[in-house]
Enzyme design. Structure first.
Site, short mmCIF file in Angstrom:
data_model
loop_
_atom_site.label_atom_id
_atom_site.label_comp_id
_atom_site.label_asym_id
_atom_site.label_seq_id
_atom_site.Cartn_x
_atom_site.Cartn_y
_atom_site.Cartn_z
N GLY A 7 7.26 -87.48 -3.92
CA GLY A 7 8.48 -86.81 -3.48
C GLY A 7 8.24 -85.89 -2.30
N ALA A 11 9.54 -79.09 -1.85
CA ALA A 11 8.26 -78.81 -2.52
C ALA A 11 7.15 -79.76 -2.08
CB ALA A 11 8.44 -78.90 -4.04
N CYS A 42 20.75 -77.73 1.74
CA CYS A 42 21.68 -76.60 1.62
C CYS A 42 22.68 -76.54 2.77
CB CYS A 42 20.91 -75.28 1.54
SG CYS A 42 19.84 -75.17 0.09
N THR A 271 0.72 -78.71 -14.96
CA THR A 271 1.34 -79.25 -16.17
C THR A 271 0.34 -79.12 -17.32
OG1 THR A 271 0.53 -81.51 -15.91
CG2 THR A 271 2.55 -80.92 -14.72
N GLY A 280 9.38 -77.89 -7.56
CA GLY A 280 10.70 -78.27 -7.06
C GLY A 280 11.71 -78.43 -8.17
N GLY A 299 15.79 -74.32 -2.92
CA GLY A 299 14.82 -74.60 -1.86
C GLY A 299 13.79 -73.51 -1.72
N TYR A 424 19.42 -47.31 8.87
CA TYR A 424 20.79 -46.85 9.06
C TYR A 424 21.15 -46.75 10.54
CZ TYR A 424 24.61 -43.70 10.00
OH TYR A 424 25.76 -43.18 10.52
#
Length: 540
Positions: A7, A11, A42, A271, A280, A299, A424
């Site tokens: 993929g 990620a 996005c 894992t 991801g 993301g 400021y």
């Protein structure tokens, strides 16, 4: 070291690129199901609305450009179908030819993302029914919108993407309706804040109907109607934005531990199996406050965890501190942002939350374009630890949210975060920053200097038996006696010092000032309605 990355997008490409920067002798191969390995997911709603004009802008990197830039080998349209952890092999299928091939690895990263949930309802395959997950989705949707035949649209799902889609459809002259089965729009906001946002969306021409379930889509070839458990809505176009599901079905039988299809990982991104990592939208991380597993399909999370995993593969021992559910969203004339725990979540997690809602200037009130923020700040009453912030306003809500993120991640208390030397100047902020202003108000409430009813308490009837007093800049509440705080120099005619009085002004500030003055003159049973008439509907 040979690393196989399943993929791309956020990620996967981040892991691969960082691995090559760490050590160019690494052999890194990315197997990606789609044609595009790196795109601006996005940004898709804004392409539909012509805020982003050129579709090429959605593609962050082509496979060829990415490979030359990083040294990573990229194989697109190649779908992983099986992982064999014992043999350290992955079986994948070339989608163009159907050919099956086996790839071996020293270390494996699973970053296969997630896909839109297709509701199990009749009519999802009708024409003009869309998902918006890939550039191809957005391109097809904009082509239909630009044809000029769409008048009404229904967006199913009132999350961030769904509302952004609705806004951009409205920009193109389409009348959108947003439907959601949840009690309120925008997960992560407390109910009163969500209701305020829903009201503002309604005013802007984007009705949000919550608590409804879509049962089917109807039409003769093309979608014409959305049927719910309550009523039907006419629609020339439907966008399904009802959530996503991790693309992990191919891992069945691999012994990789998952929860509802989402891969469980530790702080290092590992894992439960040796040399296999996940990141991801398909992976779990941790909540930074509670330490519990959390799904954060963002993301930002993908990039942070991807970079960390690459470093850990190279021998680092870095732990991902976790997520806070931080989010920000642009809506019509309104920006909304949040981070940390909601008040309800804080109670569930065993805290003793106390909150305050303020309506404060977002910059110097005299500066052109000045507006207001509605801020809800939540802290633990016993420890004063900051737990969460929610912000609504036309200005830079992200700055308030980011200050809160910093404080929460450092386990800061209200005392720690008081008196920060924040930037400021009149175009940017107020002399006491809106975040600090709200913190001061919350401290006053905790210390007993500011006695209030929250909007939730008021809505539940806590002010029953209280006399409402209008403390606005000018008389604004029909039927309520008006008191100008600047004229109060003793007991006020018509107000008994022993009676219960609810002070209400436009935003809350003048009511607080009046409460402070009345206390001096013997009034001990006053309450201020947080947020005033800006946030609450007050009737006598």
């Amino acid at each position: 070291m040979k690393v196989l990355v399943l993929g791309g997008v956020a990620a996967g490409t981040k892991v691969a690129a960082k691995l090559m920067r760490e050590d160019r002798s690494n052999e890194v191969i990315v197997l990606n199901k789609g044609k595009n390995i790196s795109y601006a997911g996005c940004g898709l709603p804004y392409y539909v609305g012509h805020v982003i004009e050129d579709k090429e802008q959605l593609i962050v990197n082509t496979p060829q450009k990415y490979s030359k830039l990083t040294g990573v080998t990229v194989l697109t349209e190649t779908e992983a179908t099986k992982v064999d952890p014992e043999k350290k092999k992955v079986t994948a299928v070339d989608q163009k030819t159907g050919e099956e091939k086996v790839y071996d690895y020293d270390k494996l990263v699973i970053s296969v993302g997630a896909s839109p949930i297709k509701p199990p309802i009749e009519g999802c395959d009708l024409e003009n029914v869309f998902f918006v997950r890939t550039p191809e989705d957005a391109i097809q949707l904009r082509e239909i919108v630009d044809a000029g035949t769409i008048k009404k649209a229904v967006v199913v799902g009132a999350g961030y993407i769904g509302l952004e889609i609705a806004e951009n459809l409205k920009l193109q002259g389409i009348r959108p309706f947003v439907l959601d089965m949840a009690p309120h729009a925008l997960p992560g906001f407390d109910s009163e804040m969500a209701e305020y946002i829903e009201g503002k969306l309604q005013e802007s021409g984007i009705p949000v109907v919550t608590g409804v379930t879509v049962t089917k889509l109807e039409g003769d070839g093309k979608v014409e109607k959305v049927v719910t458990n309550k009523k039907a809505y006419k629609a020339d176009l439907v966008v399904l934005s009802a959530g996503i599901r991790p693309n992990t079905a191919f891992l069945e039988g691999s012994q990789i531990e998952m929860f509802k299809g989402t891969i469980l990982t530790n702080e290092q991104g590992e894992t439960n199996l040796p040399d296999i990592y996940a990141a991801g939208d398909c992976a779990m991380v941790r909540n930074a406050i509670t330490g519990k597993p959390a799904w954060s399909p963002m993301g930002s999370t993908a990039n942070i965890s991807g970079r960390l995993i690459a470093q850990n593969m190279m021998g680092a021992k870095l732990g991902y501190r976790g997520v806070l559910g931080t989010a920000v969203c642009k809506l019509p004339g309104l920006n909304v942002g949040r981070t940390g725990l909601t008040e309800e979540q804080a109670i569930t997690e065993g805290f003793q939350p106390v909150s305050v809602i303020t309506v404060v200037d977002d910059k110097a009130h005299y500066f052109p374009g000045a507006g207001s923020f509605v801020i809800k700040m939540i802290a633990d009453k016993e420890t004063l630890r900051l737990l969460g912030v929610q912000v609504i306003g036309a200005g830079a809500v992200d700055k308030v949210v980011d200050i809160a993120v910093t404080g929460i991640m450092l386990k800061g208390t209200l005392t720690d975060l008081a008196d920060l030397d924040l930037a400021y100047a009149p175009p940017f902020s107020t002399a006491i920053h809106p975040f600090e202003h709200t913190l001061n108000v919350l401290m006053n409430k905790i210390n007993g200097k500011f006695d209030t009813f929250t909007p939730v308490e008021y809505a539940k009837g806590a002010a029953e038996g209280y006399k409402v007093v209008d403390a606005c800049l000018a008389p604004s509440i029909t039927g309520a006696p008006y008191v100008d705080l600047t004229t109060v120099e003793g007991v006020v005619d018509g107000l008994d010092p022993n009676e219960k009085i609810l002070l209400v002004c436009n935003k809350g500030k003048r009511a607080y000032l009046l409460q402070n003055r009345l206390k001096f003159y013997g009034y001990q049973n006053t309450k201020v309605l947080e947020g005033g008439i800006t946030f609450n509907e007050v009737t006598i």
